[in-house]
Design a protein around this motif. Structure first.
Motif, PDB file in Angstrom:
ATOM      1  N   LEU A 170       0.845  -1.188   0.000  1.00  0.00           N
ATOM      2  CA  LEU A 170       0.000   0.000   0.000  1.00  0.00           C
ATOM      3  C   LEU A 170       0.882   1.240   0.000  1.00  0.00           C
ATOM      4  O   LEU A 170       1.735   1.413   0.865  1.00  0.00           O
ATOM      5  CB  LEU A 170      -0.913   0.004   1.233  1.00  0.00           C
ATOM      6  N   LEU A 171       0.676   2.094  -0.997  1.00  0.00           N
ATOM      7  CA  LEU A 171       1.520   3.278  -1.152  1.00  0.00           C
ATOM      8  C   LEU A 171       0.833   4.554  -0.692  1.00  0.00           C
ATOM      9  O   LEU A 171       1.499   5.507  -0.282  1.00  0.00           O
ATOM     10  CB  LEU A 171       1.926   3.432  -2.621  1.00  0.00           C
ATOM     11  N   TYR A 172      -0.498   4.603  -0.794  1.00  0.00           N
ATOM     12  CA  TYR A 172      -1.226   5.831  -0.475  1.00  0.00           C
ATOM     13  C   TYR A 172      -2.639   5.468  -0.073  1.00  0.00           C
ATOM     14  O   TYR A 172      -3.269   4.617  -0.699  1.00  0.00           O
ATOM     15  CB  TYR A 172      -1.243   6.756  -1.697  1.00  0.00           C
ATOM     16  N   GLN A 226     -13.725  11.908  -2.274  1.00  0.00           N
ATOM     17  CA  GLN A 226     -13.658  10.458  -2.373  1.00  0.00           C
ATOM     18  C   GLN A 226     -12.403   9.926  -1.693  1.00  0.00           C
ATOM     19  O   GLN A 226     -11.487  10.676  -1.373  1.00  0.00           O
ATOM     20  CB  GLN A 226     -13.661  10.057  -3.853  1.00  0.00           C
ATOM     21  N   ARG A 227     -12.379   8.608  -1.454  1.00  0.00           N
ATOM     22  CA  ARG A 227     -11.216   7.967  -0.849  1.00  0.00           C
ATOM     23  C   ARG A 227     -10.269   7.498  -1.950  1.00  0.00           C
ATOM     24  O   ARG A 227     -10.656   6.769  -2.852  1.00  0.00           O
ATOM     25  CB  ARG A 227     -11.631   6.772  -0.008  1.00  0.00           C
ATOM     26  N   LEU A 228      -9.037   7.915  -1.866  1.00  0.00           N
ATOM     27  CA  LEU A 228      -8.036   7.591  -2.867  1.00  0.00           C
ATOM     28  C   LEU A 228      -7.058   6.576  -2.304  1.00  0.00           C
ATOM     29  O   LEU A 228      -6.567   6.743  -1.189  1.00  0.00           O
ATOM     30  CB  LEU A 228      -7.265   8.856  -3.272  1.00  0.00           C
ATOM     31  N   ARG A 229      -6.769   5.554  -3.087  1.00  0.00           N
ATOM     32  CA  ARG A 229      -5.758   4.580  -2.684  1.00  0.00           C
ATOM     33  C   ARG A 229      -4.881   4.240  -3.884  1.00  0.00           C
ATOM     34  O   ARG A 229      -5.359   4.140  -5.014  1.00  0.00           O
ATOM     35  CB  ARG A 229      -6.395   3.286  -2.161  1.00  0.00           C
ATOM     36  N   VAL A 230      -3.612   4.037  -3.618  1.00  0.00           N
ATOM     37  CA  VAL A 230      -2.683   3.521  -4.614  1.00  0.00           C
ATOM     38  C   VAL A 230      -1.938   2.359  -3.968  1.00  0.00           C
ATOM     39  O   VAL A 230      -1.418   2.498  -2.853  1.00  0.00           O
ATOM     40  CB  VAL A 230      -1.667   4.586  -5.084  1.00  0.00           C
ATOM     41  N   ARG A 274       1.202  -0.563 -10.325  1.00  0.00           N
ATOM     42  CA  ARG A 274       0.497   0.357  -9.438  1.00  0.00           C
ATOM     43  C   ARG A 274      -0.970   0.483  -9.852  1.00  0.00           C
ATOM     44  O   ARG A 274      -1.279   0.589 -11.046  1.00  0.00           O
ATOM     45  CB  ARG A 274       1.173   1.725  -9.427  1.00  0.00           C
ATOM     46  N   VAL A 275      -1.845   0.460  -8.854  1.00  0.00           N
ATOM     47  CA  VAL A 275      -3.291   0.465  -9.070  1.00  0.00           C
ATOM     48  C   VAL A 275      -3.887   1.656  -8.324  1.00  0.00           C
ATOM     49  O   VAL A 275      -3.589   1.884  -7.148  1.00  0.00           O
ATOM     50  CB  VAL A 275      -3.932  -0.838  -8.555  1.00  0.00           C
ATOM     51  N   LEU A 276      -4.731   2.414  -9.002  1.00  0.00           N
ATOM     52  CA  LEU A 276      -5.456   3.529  -8.392  1.00  0.00           C
ATOM     53  C   LEU A 276      -6.909   3.131  -8.187  1.00  0.00           C
ATOM     54  O   LEU A 276      -7.570   2.669  -9.122  1.00  0.00           O
ATOM     55  CB  LEU A 276      -5.384   4.761  -9.303  1.00  0.00           C
ATOM     56  N   THR A 277      -7.409   3.307  -6.961  1.00  0.00           N
ATOM     57  CA  THR A 277      -8.825   3.059  -6.700  1.00  0.00           C
ATOM     58  C   THR A 277      -9.460   4.306  -6.092  1.00  0.00           C
ATOM     59  O   THR A 277      -8.816   5.058  -5.361  1.00  0.00           O
ATOM     60  CB  THR A 277      -9.054   1.877  -5.737  1.00  0.00           C
ATOM     61  N   LEU A 278     -10.708   4.534  -6.408  1.00  0.00           N
ATOM     62  CA  LEU A 278     -11.526   5.566  -5.790  1.00  0.00           C
ATOM     63  C   LEU A 278     -12.701   4.866  -5.126  1.00  0.00           C
ATOM     64  O   LEU A 278     -13.479   4.181  -5.798  1.00  0.00           O
ATOM     65  CB  LEU A 278     -12.036   6.578  -6.817  1.00  0.00           C
TER      66      LEU A 278
END
Length: 284
Positions: free
Chosen positions: A25-27, A34-38, A46-50
């Motif tokens: 988990l990077l971010y 919204q909730r941001l995750r990388v 690398r995967v970006l999710t909202l």
């Protein structure tokens, strides 16, 4: 006994889910919207999710971004001004700006947080696009911007999230009407319209609006692995005849553009408009 991997489960659809391992988990942060995750994944990078919905990945983003940019730009043949609604990760701008014939790109992103963390955590998506002098980044609501813009765009690309939360207004008849007004004569509007097998209403509703607005309204398709559930649909609306451009002309335009792609070819461009029956049945 080995440790069980940490899985991210996306539950966008009511009776279907997909999971990816969160190898690192990077971010992880919530913005005003919204909730941001990388995170890193062994297959997709690398995967970006909202809000735990996959938006883009290092591994397969090229398919989505190439098909939403090169299809309308090369079909148009003389696009100088392009507007991107959404696209805060910079991948769409990256592909549009490959075209040296494009003079100006307006990118309208509602969430400045997406842009800032994408620059830091997903620089391989934008590849310097945010520094291109042809790019005008506007932090604003895409629907409000389209309502008030003077327009003059040859191509408008709607790189929206799914029609929930902040992205919902980008799927309305009113928004599409404002977008059409912002196009030049013969201009092209393209949209992401989800995976028709699982999100059929999304395509049906967009196509109903497009058919009321445009002389040529349809969709084209491409398979993006992390947008699971079958091929993805991209809405297409124009009053011109750009969809009928012969393959030979597309091949010449592609060669003249001098760009490198990993998915798009002129042949794929033409074939993408050949729709399976279940998709045709969703179109009013």
């Amino acid at each position: 006994m080995t440790d069980m991997p940490n899985w991210m489960r996306e539950q966008l659809h009511g009776h279907y889910a997909q999971s990816l391992t969160v190898d690192k988990l990077l971010y992880d942060s919530e913005t005003d919207h919204q909730r941001l995750r990388v995170f890193e994944n062994g297959t997709f990078g690398r995967v970006l999710t909202l809000d735990d919905v996959i938006q883009t990945t290092e591994g397969d983003n090229f398919i989505y971004h190439e098909m939403l940019t090169h299809v309308p730009i090369l079909a148009h043949g003389a696009a100088k001004r392009v507007c991107i609604v959404g696209g805060g990760d910079g991948g769409m701008a990256r592909e549009v700006l490959k075209h040296t014939s494009v003079d100006h790109v307006t990118m309208v992103e509602i969430d400045a947080g997406v842009v800032e963390f994408s620059k830091e955590y997903l620089p391989m998506l934008s590849q310097g696009a945010f520094d291109d002098p042809r790019l005008d980044l506007v932090i604003a609501d895409g629907a409000e911007y389209m309502k008030t813009t003077q327009g003059g765009y040859d191509v408008i690309i709607v790189d929206s999230t799914d029609p929930i939360g902040p992205g919902e207004v980008l799927f309305t008849d009113t928004f599409y009407g404002h977008a059409k007004r912002a196009l030049t004569p013969g201009g092209i509007l393209v949209t992401q319209n989800g995976v028709p097998f699982l999100q059929g209403d999304e395509l049906t509703n967009t196509m109903r609006a497009f058919k009321a607005l445009f002389a040529d309204a349809t969709c084209y398709m491409a398979t993006v692995p992390t947008y699971a559930g079958g091929p993805m649909a991209f809405g297409w609306g124009t009053d011109g005849d750009a969809r009928a451009v012969p393959l030979e002309i597309l091949q010449q335009r592609f060669a003249d553009a001098g760009i490198t792609t990993d998915y798009y070819t002129p042949e794929v461009h033409k074939a993408a408009f050949a729709l399976p029956r279940y998709v045709l049945n969703l179109m009013p």
